[in-house]
Design a protein around this motif. Sequence first.
Motif, PDB file in Angstrom:
ATOM      1  N   TYR A 196      -6.439 -10.597   1.127  1.00 46.95           N
ATOM      2  CA  TYR A 196      -6.508 -10.570  -0.345  1.00 46.95           C
ATOM      3  C   TYR A 196      -6.722 -11.969  -0.919  1.00 46.95           C
ATOM      4  O   TYR A 196      -6.178 -12.946  -0.396  1.00 46.95           O
ATOM      5  N   ALA A 197      -7.442 -12.064  -2.018  1.00 44.33           N
ATOM      6  CA  ALA A 197      -7.350 -13.209  -2.917  1.00 44.33           C
ATOM      7  C   ALA A 197      -6.131 -12.887  -3.781  1.00 44.33           C
ATOM      8  O   ALA A 197      -5.921 -11.723  -4.148  1.00 44.33           O
TER       9      ALA A 197
ATOM     10  N   SER B 189      -7.891  -3.703  -2.122  1.00 45.91           N
ATOM     11  CA  SER B 189      -8.761  -4.276  -3.150  1.00 45.91           C
ATOM     12  C   SER B 189      -9.152  -5.697  -2.756  1.00 45.91           C
ATOM     13  O   SER B 189      -8.687  -6.222  -1.747  1.00 45.91           O
ATOM     14  N   ASP B 190      -9.967  -6.307  -3.599  1.00 41.06           N
ATOM     15  CA  ASP B 190     -10.358  -7.704  -3.377  1.00 41.06           C
ATOM     16  C   ASP B 190      -9.222  -8.655  -3.731  1.00 41.06           C
ATOM     17  O   ASP B 190      -8.967  -9.627  -3.032  1.00 41.06           O
ATOM     18  N   VAL B 191      -8.567  -8.372  -4.856  1.00 41.69           N
ATOM     19  CA  VAL B 191      -7.536  -9.246  -5.425  1.00 41.69           C
ATOM     20  C   VAL B 191      -6.214  -8.502  -5.491  1.00 41.69           C
ATOM     21  O   VAL B 191      -6.192  -7.306  -5.775  1.00 41.69           O
TER      22      VAL B 191
ATOM     23  N   LYS C  87      -5.639  -3.005   3.380  1.00 44.05           N
ATOM     24  CA  LYS C  87      -6.108  -3.763   2.219  1.00 44.05           C
ATOM     25  C   LYS C  87      -6.722  -2.771   1.234  1.00 44.05           C
ATOM     26  O   LYS C  87      -7.550  -1.952   1.614  1.00 44.05           O
TER      27      LYS C  87
ATOM     28  N   VAL D 183     -15.050  -6.586  -9.318  1.00 39.25           N
ATOM     29  CA  VAL D 183     -13.943  -7.041  -8.479  1.00 39.25           C
ATOM     30  C   VAL D 183     -12.841  -5.992  -8.564  1.00 39.25           C
ATOM     31  O   VAL D 183     -12.416  -5.613  -9.656  1.00 39.25           O
ATOM     32  N   THR D 184     -12.384  -5.521  -7.403  1.00 36.47           N
ATOM     33  CA  THR D 184     -11.292  -4.553  -7.392  1.00 36.47           C
ATOM     34  C   THR D 184      -9.957  -5.294  -7.345  1.00 36.47           C
ATOM     35  O   THR D 184      -9.852  -6.350  -6.721  1.00 36.47           O
ATOM     36  N   VAL D 185      -8.964  -4.720  -8.036  1.00 36.40           N
ATOM     37  CA  VAL D 185      -7.657  -5.376  -8.197  1.00 36.40           C
ATOM     38  C   VAL D 185      -6.540  -4.381  -7.900  1.00 36.40           C
ATOM     39  O   VAL D 185      -6.595  -3.232  -8.337  1.00 36.40           O
ATOM     40  N   SER D 186      -5.530  -4.842  -7.186  1.00 37.72           N
ATOM     41  CA  SER D 186      -4.279  -4.111  -7.002  1.00 37.72           C
ATOM     42  C   SER D 186      -3.177  -4.945  -7.634  1.00 37.72           C
ATOM     43  O   SER D 186      -3.290  -6.173  -7.716  1.00 37.72           O
TER      44      SER D 186
ATOM     45  N   TYR E   5     -13.677  -6.020 -13.762  1.00 30.92           N
ATOM     46  CA  TYR E   5     -12.569  -5.689 -12.877  1.00 30.92           C
ATOM     47  C   TYR E   5     -12.247  -4.201 -12.905  1.00 30.92           C
ATOM     48  O   TYR E   5     -12.355  -3.559 -13.947  1.00 30.92           O
TER      49      TYR E   5
END
Length: 141
Positions: free
Chosen positions: A92-93, A68-70, A66, A2-5, A28
């Motif tokens: 985003y989530a 990342s995913d989250v 966008k 899962v990619t995160v920003s 992550y």
Amino acid sequence: MVTVSIIGVGARGGEAYGKYINECKDKYDIVALCDLNPSKLEKYSAEFNVGQENCFLSEEEFFKEKRSDVLVIATLDQDHIRVALKAIKLGYAILLEKPVSDKVEELLMLQETAKEYGATIIVCHVLRYTVAIRNISRNIY
């Protein structure tokens, strides 16, 4: 993976959530950071191994696409709704630091927008100000 920003890499975004997420490298990957403070961006980009091309001092630049995913939203309290609405529209989530807002109208707008876009929002309810935690802290420090 899962990619995160993270937007807002201060005490919550950098020190709490960011460090925890960064320790879970098997699940992550922190891929982008945004903060108004250049020294915080420099510190956490090095610590989380985020390239300078994915570090943003400008919210406008960050939200051009966008990333990342989250998205972890750990900005100033009064900015939570504005930032969350932008994030929802990009898909985003969201992990949203509390308080979400102290205005009912904003909460309803966030709820409606999340529903319209099918967004996932999790609100962090850190317990550091509860009576139990304050008592423990008083006895430790």
